[in-house]
Design an enzyme around this catalytic site. Structure first.
Site, PDB file in Angstrom:
ATOM      1  CD  GLU A 189      -2.867  -1.433   2.244  1.00 22.93           C
ATOM      2  OE1 GLU A 189      -2.868  -0.594   3.153  1.00 22.93           O
ATOM      3  OE2 GLU A 189      -3.607  -2.424   2.229  1.00 22.93           O
ATOM      4  CG  ASN A 192      -0.574  -6.836  -1.722  1.00 24.07           C
ATOM      5  OD1 ASN A 192      -1.131  -7.365  -2.673  1.00 24.07           O
ATOM      6  ND2 ASN A 192      -1.083  -6.849  -0.505  1.00 24.07           N
ATOM      7  CG  HIS A 246      -9.858  -5.584  -0.045  1.00 22.74           C
ATOM      8  ND1 HIS A 246     -10.198  -6.751   0.607  1.00 22.74           N
ATOM      9  CD2 HIS A 246      -8.556  -5.367   0.247  1.00 22.74           C
ATOM     10  CE1 HIS A 246      -9.147  -7.212   1.276  1.00 22.74           C
ATOM     11  NE2 HIS A 246      -8.135  -6.386   1.060  1.00 22.74           N
ATOM     12  CD  GLU A 278      -4.767  -7.878   1.153  1.00 20.76           C
ATOM     13  OE1 GLU A 278      -5.650  -7.124   1.603  1.00 20.76           O
ATOM     14  OE2 GLU A 278      -3.547  -7.683   1.344  1.00 20.76           O
ATOM     15  CG  ASP A 304     -12.902  -8.811   0.672  1.00 20.21           C
ATOM     16  OD1 ASP A 304     -12.812  -7.789  -0.036  1.00 20.21           O
ATOM     17  OD2 ASP A 304     -12.449  -8.876   1.838  1.00 20.21           O
TER      18      ASP A 304
END
Ligand code: G3I
Length: 321
Positions: free
Chosen positions: A135, A176, A212, A240, A242
């Protein structure tokens, strides 16, 4: 441990050359109902929290207090799974001795190098891919102001990757981030950053796409964007995944979520250098979403009662096809 199922997601994905994983952690080991939905489906794990700096190096220079992460490491070794190391350098979940220190460029660089070296040495040979830097970007594609950026400048990223390479040359080294799913300012910023860092000789080998996502708002430019990334000479991974929605879930949103998941998985399947997909938890019972976004949740493939949703069945059918 519950064995991988021949009809689980990872078995089907493996036949297509991809891995399937989940966020997991020590806190879930005793939850047998959750383990019944995780382990039949995955051949890769990422520690959700216990490999972050505030867990691994609580006291400067002491890497001995890693019991939680070590238990997950052992699970992956015993079950022939791969483990993603998450994460070495991140502005969040830092121990107070780091955030409260009076650092200079030189002393913070030394602290960062020692952290990377200590953590990677401890787990050398047991980690398939490291999220070396997490990030680093703002939404407009500029570099996030963080402790590391403010004191060291952009080259904190170069130093992190060069250090990581010197410790474990066999692991894949990733940067990432979230909101680098479709094309846009942040993805352009990622492309430009990776280009600059690689041009300076630092070994970024993978872009991790957190993914996300929000039901009904999954970008239509996933394939375009991900092909742009692999054209930089890196692999990609969905790290990650979702897809959240307003709660309580409606049948319409659950149907849309199935479509959305299929679109994300299809985009990865269609790119040979997309190595695999990690879900950020397999069940809504253990998802970060509802405690972070008020009124939202239902983001995983299984519901809170460990029942598969339409999205699970759709992803399973896609991978089996
Ligand atoms: O362990 C303590 C517990 O002792 C305490 O009682 C409790 C009270 O709040 O907190 C517990 O720690 C929480 C930890 O998760 C473990 O459950 C932290 O408060 C909480 O902030 C932490 O949240 C994690 C979050 O990262 C922190 O930034 C989430 O579980 C985790 O899913 C989330 O993961 C991040 C990725 O690392 C990076 N990308 C985004 C993603 C979602 O935010």
């Amino acid at each position: 441990m519950i064995p991988l199922s021949p009809t689980g997601l990872a078995s089907y994905a493996k036949a297509k050359g991809k891995y399937i994983g989940s966020a997991y952690d020590n806190a879930y080991i005793s939850d047998s109902a959750y383990n019944q939905v995780v382990f039949p489906n995955v051949n890769q794990l990422t520690c959700e929290n216990s490999m972050k700096w505030d867990s691994v190096e609580q006291t400067q220079g002491d890497f001995s207090t890693t019991l939680w992460a070590d238990r997950v490491v052992n699970i992956t070794i015993l079950n022939g799974m791969t483990l993603r190391g998450h994460t070495l350098v991140w502005h969040s979940q830092l121990p107070s001795w780091v955030t409260g220190g009076s650092w200079t460029n030189a002393t913070l660089t030394s602290v960062m190098v020692n952290h990377i070296t200590g953590e990677m040495t401890k787990y050398k040979g047991k980690i398939h891919t490291w999220d070396v830097v997490n990030e680093a970007l703002n939404e407009d594609g500029s570099l996030r102001t963080s402790l590391f950026y403010n004191l060291i400048g952009e080259t904190y990223i170069d130093i992190a990757f060069k250090t990581a390479k010197s410790v474990d040359s066999a692991a894949i080294l990733a940067i990432n981030d979230y909101n680098v799913d479709g094309t846009g300012s942040k993805s352009t910023g990622m492309t430009n950053l990776v280009t600059r860092v690689k041009a300076r000789g630092a070994p970024i080998e993978q872009i991790g796409i957190q993914a996300h996502l929000i039901v009904g708002s999954v970008p239509t430019t996933l394939s375009t964007n991900w092909n742009n990334f692999v054209n930089l000479g890196v692999s990609i991974a969905i790290t990650e995944l979702d897809i959240r929605m307003p709660t309580p879930a409606t049948s319409a949103n659950l149907a849309q979520q199935a479509t959305d998941y299929v679109n994300v998985v299809t985009a990865c399947l269609n790119i040979s250098k997309c190595l695999g997909i990690t879900f950020w938890g397999m069940s809504d019972a253990h998802s970060w979403v509802s405690s972070t976004f008020s009124g939202q949740g239902a983001a995983c493939l299984y519901d809170e009662s460990m029942q598969p949703k339409a999205a699970y069945t759709a992803v399973q059918s896609l991978l089996a096809s």
